[in-house]
Design a protein around this motif. Structure first.
Motif, mmCIF file in Angstrom:
data_model
loop_
_atom_site.group_PDB
_atom_site.id
_atom_site.type_symbol
_atom_site.label_atom_id
_atom_site.label_comp_id
_atom_site.label_asym_id
_atom_site.label_seq_id
_atom_site.Cartn_x
_atom_site.Cartn_y
_atom_site.Cartn_z
ATOM 1 N N GLY A 8 0.782 -1.226 0.000
ATOM 2 C CA GLY A 8 0.000 0.000 0.000
ATOM 3 C C GLY A 8 0.811 1.272 0.000
ATOM 4 O O GLY A 8 1.952 1.310 0.439
ATOM 5 N N SER A 9 0.191 2.324 -0.522
ATOM 6 C CA SER A 9 0.801 3.644 -0.441
ATOM 7 C C SER A 9 0.750 4.083 1.018
ATOM 8 O O SER A 9 -0.106 3.655 1.784
ATOM 9 C CB SER A 9 0.061 4.636 -1.328
ATOM 10 N N MET A 10 1.683 4.948 1.410
ATOM 11 C CA MET A 10 1.810 5.308 2.817
ATOM 12 C C MET A 10 1.585 6.804 3.029
ATOM 13 O O MET A 10 2.093 7.619 2.265
ATOM 14 C CB MET A 10 3.197 4.919 3.326
ATOM 15 N N VAL A 11 0.822 7.113 4.069
ATOM 16 C CA VAL A 11 0.617 8.495 4.501
ATOM 17 C C VAL A 11 1.075 8.569 5.950
ATOM 18 O O VAL A 11 0.590 7.807 6.783
ATOM 19 C CB VAL A 11 -0.879 8.906 4.416
ATOM 20 N N GLN A 12 2.035 9.458 6.228
ATOM 21 C CA GLN A 12 2.533 9.626 7.595
ATOM 22 C C GLN A 12 1.987 10.920 8.181
ATOM 23 O O GLN A 12 1.751 11.882 7.456
ATOM 24 C CB GLN A 12 4.054 9.667 7.612
ATOM 25 N N PHE A 13 1.812 10.929 9.494
ATOM 26 C CA PHE A 13 1.278 12.102 10.187
ATOM 27 C C PHE A 13 2.288 12.627 11.195
ATOM 28 O O PHE A 13 3.128 11.873 11.693
ATOM 29 C CB PHE A 13 -0.027 11.732 10.911
ATOM 30 N N MET A 14 2.171 13.903 11.512
ATOM 31 C CA MET A 14 3.003 14.503 12.552
ATOM 32 C C MET A 14 2.706 13.815 13.882
ATOM 33 O O MET A 14 1.574 13.429 14.145
ATOM 34 C CB MET A 14 2.701 16.001 12.690
ATOM 35 N N VAL A 15 3.728 13.698 14.725
ATOM 36 C CA VAL A 15 3.545 13.115 16.057
ATOM 37 C C VAL A 15 2.631 14.023 16.881
ATOM 38 O O VAL A 15 2.810 15.243 16.897
ATOM 39 C CB VAL A 15 4.915 12.939 16.754
ATOM 40 N N GLN A 16 1.628 13.424 17.516
ATOM 41 C CA GLN A 16 0.676 14.157 18.360
ATOM 42 C C GLN A 16 0.699 13.540 19.762
ATOM 43 O O GLN A 16 0.410 12.350 19.910
ATOM 44 C CB GLN A 16 -0.749 14.068 17.791
ATOM 45 N N ASN A 17 1.077 14.320 20.769
ATOM 46 C CA ASN A 17 1.102 13.839 22.164
ATOM 47 C C ASN A 17 1.905 12.547 22.307
ATOM 48 O O ASN A 17 1.538 11.662 23.060
ATOM 49 C CB ASN A 17 -0.315 13.642 22.708
ATOM 50 N N VAL A 44 -5.341 11.425 22.014
ATOM 51 C CA VAL A 44 -4.974 12.016 20.729
ATOM 52 C C VAL A 44 -6.226 12.553 20.048
ATOM 53 O O VAL A 44 -7.184 11.804 19.840
ATOM 54 C CB VAL A 44 -4.312 10.965 19.820
ATOM 55 N N PRO A 45 -6.239 13.854 19.708
ATOM 56 C CA PRO A 45 -7.374 14.399 18.946
ATOM 57 C C PRO A 45 -7.400 13.768 17.555
ATOM 58 O O PRO A 45 -6.398 13.772 16.846
ATOM 59 C CB PRO A 45 -7.070 15.893 18.863
#
Length: 86
Positions: A8-17, A44-45
């Motif tokens: 799969g293609s990958m989407v990364q997110f900024m670290v939150q808490n 985590v919101p």
């Protein structure tokens, strides 16, 4: 689920808490991974992940088999890992 993770293609997110999150998508299927890298429970919101969660109200944690309900926030235990199939 294995093909989604492997191809799969990958989407990364900024670290939150202290929680690192990424998603893998392949042929219309999505796996959303959340890793609490801290030694404490955290919330985590989920607004940061709308791009992946879209209108989904819940998903299934592949590791435990439990249903994860999405609301405003998601509580995670210390060092908890979730691999959520959407």
């Amino acid at each position: 689920g294995n093909e989604v993770i492997a191809k799969g293609s990958m989407v990364q997110f900024m670290v939150q808490n202290g929680v690192y999150a990424y998603a893998r998508q392949h042929e219309g299927k999505t796996v959303f991974v959340m890793l609490n890298g801290t030694d404490a429970e955290t919330s985590v919101p989920l607004k940061f992940y709308k791009e992946i969660l879209k209108e989904n109200k819940q998903g299934k944690d592949i590791l435990s088999g439990r249903t994860i309900t999405f609301s405003e926030e998601l509580k995670m235990a210390a060092r908890e890992s979730l691999v959520i199939e959407l």
